[in-house]
Design a protein around this motif. Structure first.
Motif, PDB file in Angstrom:
ATOM      1  N   GLU A  22      59.824 -22.990 114.739  1.00 57.98           N
ATOM      2  CA  GLU A  22      60.383 -24.344 114.695  1.00 57.98           C
ATOM      3  C   GLU A  22      59.277 -25.388 114.593  1.00 57.98           C
ATOM      4  OE1 GLU A  22      63.020 -24.988 117.961  1.00 57.98           O
ATOM      5  OE2 GLU A  22      64.454 -23.447 117.322  1.00 57.98           O
ATOM      6  N   ASP A  23      58.227 -25.186 115.382  1.00 55.73           N
ATOM      7  CA  ASP A  23      57.111 -26.132 115.347  1.00 55.73           C
ATOM      8  C   ASP A  23      56.383 -26.066 114.003  1.00 55.73           C
ATOM      9  OD1 ASP A  23      55.403 -28.054 116.852  1.00 55.73           O
ATOM     10  OD2 ASP A  23      53.876 -26.525 116.504  1.00 55.73           O
ATOM     11  N   PHE A  24      56.228 -24.862 113.467  1.00 55.17           N
ATOM     12  CA  PHE A  24      55.529 -24.667 112.199  1.00 55.17           C
ATOM     13  C   PHE A  24      56.278 -25.314 111.043  1.00 55.17           C
ATOM     14  CE2 PHE A  24      53.988 -21.697 108.743  1.00 55.17           C
ATOM     15  CZ  PHE A  24      52.667 -22.097 108.783  1.00 55.17           C
ATOM     16  N   LEU A  25      57.608 -25.316 111.121  1.00 50.19           N
ATOM     17  CA  LEU A  25      58.427 -25.865 110.042  1.00 50.19           C
ATOM     18  C   LEU A  25      58.631 -27.379 110.159  1.00 50.19           C
ATOM     19  CD1 LEU A  25      61.218 -23.138 109.696  1.00 50.19           C
ATOM     20  CD2 LEU A  25      59.304 -23.561 108.146  1.00 50.19           C
ATOM     21  N   LYS A  26      58.161 -27.976 111.225  1.00 51.33           N
ATOM     22  CA  LYS A  26      58.359 -29.418 111.400  1.00 51.33           C
ATOM     23  C   LYS A  26      57.721 -30.179 110.251  1.00 51.33           C
ATOM     24  CE  LYS A  26      57.759 -33.150 114.762  1.00 51.33           C
ATOM     25  NZ  LYS A  26      57.216 -33.532 116.087  1.00 51.33           N
ATOM     26  N   ASP A  27      58.459 -31.129 109.708  1.00 51.72           N
ATOM     27  CA  ASP A  27      57.993 -31.972 108.597  1.00 51.72           C
ATOM     28  C   ASP A  27      57.655 -31.150 107.356  1.00 51.72           C
ATOM     29  OD1 ASP A  27      58.243 -34.281 110.150  1.00 51.72           O
ATOM     30  OD2 ASP A  27      56.213 -34.080 110.946  1.00 51.72           O
ATOM     31  N   TYR A 268      50.277 -17.014 114.219  1.00 55.82           N
ATOM     32  CA  TYR A 268      48.826 -17.168 114.107  1.00 55.82           C
ATOM     33  C   TYR A 268      48.421 -18.611 114.405  1.00 55.82           C
ATOM     34  CZ  TYR A 268      44.074 -16.573 112.372  1.00 55.82           C
ATOM     35  OH  TYR A 268      42.710 -16.515 112.286  1.00 55.82           O
ATOM     36  N   LYS A 269      49.190 -19.560 113.884  1.00 58.06           N
ATOM     37  CA  LYS A 269      48.906 -20.973 114.126  1.00 58.06           C
ATOM     38  C   LYS A 269      49.000 -21.298 115.617  1.00 58.06           C
ATOM     39  CE  LYS A 269      48.645 -25.488 113.179  1.00 58.06           C
ATOM     40  NZ  LYS A 269      47.445 -26.133 112.631  1.00 58.06           N
ATOM     41  N   ALA A 270      50.013 -20.752 116.280  1.00 57.55           N
ATOM     42  CA  ALA A 270      50.185 -21.018 117.711  1.00 57.55           C
ATOM     43  C   ALA A 270      49.022 -20.458 118.525  1.00 57.55           C
ATOM     44  CB  ALA A 270      51.502 -20.424 118.196  1.00 57.55           C
ATOM     45  N   ALA A 271      48.483 -19.322 118.077  1.00 62.42           N
ATOM     46  CA  ALA A 271      47.370 -18.693 118.794  1.00 62.42           C
ATOM     47  C   ALA A 271      46.021 -19.301 118.427  1.00 62.42           C
ATOM     48  CB  ALA A 271      47.358 -17.190 118.516  1.00 62.42           C
ATOM     49  N   HIS A 272      45.977 -20.011 117.294  1.00 60.84           N
ATOM     50  CA  HIS A 272      44.727 -20.619 116.817  1.00 60.84           C
ATOM     51  C   HIS A 272      45.014 -22.082 116.461  1.00 60.84           C
ATOM     52  CE1 HIS A 272      44.407 -16.288 116.096  1.00 60.84           C
ATOM     53  NE2 HIS A 272      43.113 -16.422 116.273  1.00 60.84           N
ATOM     54  N   PRO A 273      45.054 -22.968 117.434  1.00 66.10           N
ATOM     55  CA  PRO A 273      45.443 -24.370 117.199  1.00 66.10           C
ATOM     56  C   PRO A 273      44.614 -25.089 116.147  1.00 66.10           C
ATOM     57  CG  PRO A 273      45.399 -23.878 119.547  1.00 66.10           C
ATOM     58  CD  PRO A 273      44.779 -22.701 118.861  1.00 66.10           C
ATOM     59  N   ASP A 274      43.373 -24.635 115.921  1.00 66.08           N
ATOM     60  CA  ASP A 274      42.522 -25.300 114.935  1.00 66.08           C
ATOM     61  C   ASP A 274      42.734 -24.763 113.524  1.00 66.08           C
ATOM     62  OD1 ASP A 274      41.377 -26.867 116.897  1.00 66.08           O
ATOM     63  OD2 ASP A 274      39.743 -25.458 117.293  1.00 66.08           O
ATOM     64  N   PHE A 275      43.629 -23.797 113.369  1.00 64.02           N
ATOM     65  CA  PHE A 275      43.940 -23.250 112.045  1.00 64.02           C
ATOM     66  C   PHE A 275      44.369 -24.393 111.140  1.00 64.02           C
ATOM     67  CE2 PHE A 275      47.021 -20.512 109.467  1.00 64.02           C
ATOM     68  CZ  PHE A 275      46.016 -19.940 108.699  1.00 64.02           C
ATOM     69  N   ASN A 276      43.817 -24.455 109.920  1.00 63.90           N
ATOM     70  CA  ASN A 276      43.966 -25.659 109.100  1.00 63.90           C
ATOM     71  C   ASN A 276      45.201 -25.683 108.207  1.00 63.90           C
ATOM     72  OD1 ASN A 276      42.842 -23.614 107.551  1.00 63.90           O
ATOM     73  ND2 ASN A 276      41.548 -24.962 106.344  1.00 63.90           N
ATOM     74  N   ILE A 277      46.168 -24.792 108.420  1.00 65.42           N
ATOM     75  CA  ILE A 277      47.472 -24.945 107.767  1.00 65.42           C
ATOM     76  C   ILE A 277      48.316 -25.864 108.641  1.00 65.42           C
ATOM     77  CG2 ILE A 277      49.630 -23.787 107.156  1.00 65.42           C
ATOM     78  CD1 ILE A 277      48.040 -21.454 106.143  1.00 65.42           C
ATOM     79  N   SER A 278      48.676 -27.007 108.086  1.00 72.93           N
ATOM     80  CA  SER A 278      49.352 -28.031 108.886  1.00 72.93           C
ATOM     81  C   SER A 278      50.838 -28.163 108.584  1.00 72.93           C
ATOM     82  CB  SER A 278      48.680 -29.391 108.669  1.00 72.93           C
ATOM     83  OG  SER A 278      48.782 -29.797 107.307  1.00 72.93           O
ATOM     84  N   HIS A 279      51.264 -27.785 107.372  1.00 69.75           N
ATOM     85  CA  HIS A 279      52.659 -27.956 106.977  1.00 69.75           C
ATOM     86  C   HIS A 279      53.098 -26.807 106.071  1.00 69.75           C
ATOM     87  CE1 HIS A 279      51.563 -32.085 108.116  1.00 69.75           C
ATOM     88  NE2 HIS A 279      52.844 -32.358 108.220  1.00 69.75           N
ATOM     89  N   VAL A 280      54.405 -26.672 105.949  1.00 71.15           N
ATOM     90  CA  VAL A 280      55.009 -25.726 105.009  1.00 71.15           C
ATOM     91  C   VAL A 280      55.581 -26.502 103.832  1.00 71.15           C
ATOM     92  CG1 VAL A 280      56.930 -24.110 104.662  1.00 71.15           C
ATOM     93  CG2 VAL A 280      55.534 -23.961 106.733  1.00 71.15           C
ATOM     94  N   HIS A 281      55.304 -26.008 102.635  1.00 67.87           N
ATOM     95  CA  HIS A 281      55.858 -26.598 101.423  1.00 67.87           C
ATOM     96  C   HIS A 281      56.716 -25.551 100.717  1.00 67.87           C
ATOM     97  CE1 HIS A 281      56.478 -28.784  97.779  1.00 67.87           C
ATOM     98  NE2 HIS A 281      55.786 -27.910  97.052  1.00 67.87           N
ATOM     99  N   PHE A 282      58.009 -25.830 100.577  1.00 67.54           N
ATOM    100  CA  PHE A 282      58.948 -24.856 100.023  1.00 67.54           C
ATOM    101  C   PHE A 282      59.105 -24.989  98.509  1.00 67.54           C
ATOM    102  CE2 PHE A 282      60.773 -24.731 104.417  1.00 67.54           C
ATOM    103  CZ  PHE A 282      60.637 -23.358 104.615  1.00 67.54           C
ATOM    104  N   PHE A 283      59.118 -23.827  97.850  1.00 71.20           N
ATOM    105  CA  PHE A 283      59.519 -23.712  96.458  1.00 71.20           C
ATOM    106  C   PHE A 283      60.924 -23.109  96.465  1.00 71.20           C
ATOM    107  CE2 PHE A 283      54.941 -23.728  96.348  1.00 71.20           C
ATOM    108  CZ  PHE A 283      54.605 -24.391  95.175  1.00 71.20           C
ATOM    109  N   PRO A 284      61.969 -23.907  96.207  1.00 74.66           N
ATOM    110  CA  PRO A 284      63.347 -23.422  96.346  1.00 74.66           C
ATOM    111  C   PRO A 284      63.806 -22.619  95.122  1.00 74.66           C
ATOM    112  CG  PRO A 284      63.383 -25.721  95.733  1.00 74.66           C
ATOM    113  CD  PRO A 284      61.925 -25.345  95.874  1.00 74.66           C
ATOM    114  N   LEU A 285      63.197 -21.454  94.913  1.00 68.12           N
ATOM    115  CA  LEU A 285      63.446 -20.684  93.703  1.00 68.12           C
ATOM    116  C   LEU A 285      64.866 -20.143  93.648  1.00 68.12           C
ATOM    117  CD1 LEU A 285      60.039 -18.772  93.525  1.00 68.12           C
ATOM    118  CD2 LEU A 285      60.657 -20.988  92.545  1.00 68.12           C
TER     119      LEU A 285
END
Length: 310
Positions: A22-27, A268-285
Motif C-alpha cells: 500500500e505504501d509502495f503504491l502511494k501516488d 525490499y523498499k521497506a527493508a532499505h529505506p534509502d532505496f531510490n525507487i520512489s514511485h510506481v508507474h503503470f503501463f495499463p496494457l
C-alpha cells in the motif's frame, strides 16, 4: 544469494493487503494514449485525485489529439505529463509550438523527455538531452522533467552499431538537474522480475545517479498481450518470467497480474529505506480500468478513486 533469501523470507503469502505494498503504491502514475483515454468515460471514477497521468505520444498521433487529451485530464484535476519523443519532433520551432500549445490549452507544466521508438529521426533531434539543451522547457517554466530509464537495456540506443553508454547518458541527465529549477526523475520501461530491477537501481545509486526512479510496472493483462508488448519494447531477461508462465497450461489462460513483482519491490523498499525507487508507474496494457481496479484492490485508501463510480 542474499537478495534471493530476502525475497523468499520476507514477501508475504498472497491474500490480504500488505501495508508495505500500500505504501509502495502511494501516488502511483499511469500512462494513457488519446485513443485509449477516449474509452474512459470519467477518469475521476477510477483514479485517485491528483494522479499523474502520462500521455504517450506515438508516431502519427496528431498534436491536436495529444493537447485535447491533456486539457481533458487537467480539467478533471489530474497532473498531466505528456511525452516529448525527440525523434518525431522536426525542429526547435516545432518543440516550441508543442510546449506553447500544451501550456496555453491544458496548463501543462511537466513532461517526459525521451528519444522515442522510431529508428530514424524525423528532424533535428535524436535524444532527450538535445531537447533539454534547447532551454525551451526552462524558459517555459516547466516544473518537472522526467527522463527514460531501462532496467534491462534499450536496443534502440546505439550509434553506428556501437552501444551508447546508457549510464553515462543518465549521469549527464543527473547533472542537468543542478542546472535547472525543474524537479527530475527517471521513469522506466516495464519489467516482470524484481531482482534485475533492484540490481539496476542499486547500480545507478552506486554510480552517483541520485534521480528518483519511478519504476515501470505492466498492469494486469492477458499473457499473450504482455508477451507481444514485451518483445516489441525490447524487454530483456525478465521476459523469461512470462515465457515460463506460458509453458504452464494451468496458467496460460489466466490473466497476468503484477502482484508478485510489486510485493517483492515493496518488501525490499521497506527493508532499505534509502532505496531510490520512489514511485510506481503503470503501463495499463490490459486496459486502464482493469489496471485501476487492481491498484484499488492492492493500494489501500490512497489508491481509491476521486469520486464514486456512477
Amino acid at each position: 544469494m542474499a537478495l534471493l533469501n530476502f525475497r523468499k523470507k520476507d514477501v508475504p503469502a498472497t491474500g490480504g493487503n500488505d501495508p508495505r505494498v500500500e505504501d509502495f503504491l502511494k501516488d502511483f502514475s499511469i500512462e494513457v494514449m488519446p485513443r485509449t483515454a477516449e474509452k474512459v468515460e470519467d477518469f475521476r471514477a477510477i483514479l485517485p485525485e491528483g494522479t499523474r497521468v502520462y500521455i504517450a505520444h506515438i508516431e502519427g498521433t496528431p498534436i491536436e489529439d495529444m493537447v485535447a487529451t491533456a486539457a481533458r485530464l487537467n480539467e478533471d484535476g489530474f497532473k498531466v505529463m505528456p511525452h516529448f519523443p525527440a525523434r518525431i519532433i522536426k525542429d526547435r520551432a516545432t518543440l516550441a509550438d508543442w510546449i506553447a500549445r500544451y501550456q496555453g490549452e491544458a496548463d501543462v507544466r511537466q513532461g517526459l523527455l525521451l528519444a522515442g521508438g522510431v529508428t530514424t529521426p524525423h528532424g533535428d533531434f535524436s535524444d532527450s538531452m538535445q531537447l533539454m539543451e534547447t532551454g525551451l522547457f526552462d524558459a517555459a517554466g516547466f516544473e518537472r522533467l522526467h527522463v527514460a530509464g531501462h532496467p534491462e537495456g534499450n536496443r534502440d540506443i546505439d550509434i553506428d552499431g556501437g552501444r551508447i553508454n546508457v549510464d553515462a547518458a543518465l549521469k549527464w541527465k543527473n547533472d542537468f538537474q543542478t542546472r535547472t529549477d525543474a524537479k527530475m526523475a527517471i521513469a522506466t520501461q516495464f519489467a516482470f522480475e524484481a531482482a534485475p530491477i533492484i540490481e539496476w537501481a542499486n547500480g545507478l545509486q552506486a554510480a552517483g545517479i541520485t534521480l528518483p526512479i519511478h519504476i515501470g510496472i505492466a498492469g494486469p493483462a492477458k499473457l499473450q498481450t504482455l508477451i507481444k508488448f514485451a518483445i516489441a519494447c525490447g524487454v530483456g531477461p525478465s521476459l523469461k518470467v512470462l515465457q515460463k508462465r506460458a509453458m504452464d497450461v494451468t496458467k496460460l489462460l489466466l490473466p497476468y497480474e503484477p502482484t508478485e513483482v510489486v510485493a517483492e519491490l515493496a518488501a525490499y523498499k521497506a527493508a532499505h529505506p534509502d532505496f531510490n525507487i520512489s514511485h510506481v508507474h503503470f503501463f495499463p496494457l490490459g486496459g486502464i480500468k482493469t489496471n485501476a481496479t487492481w491498484a484499488q484492490n492492492n493500494g489501500g485508501a490512497h489508491a481509491q478513486p476521486a469520486k464514486a463510480a456512477s
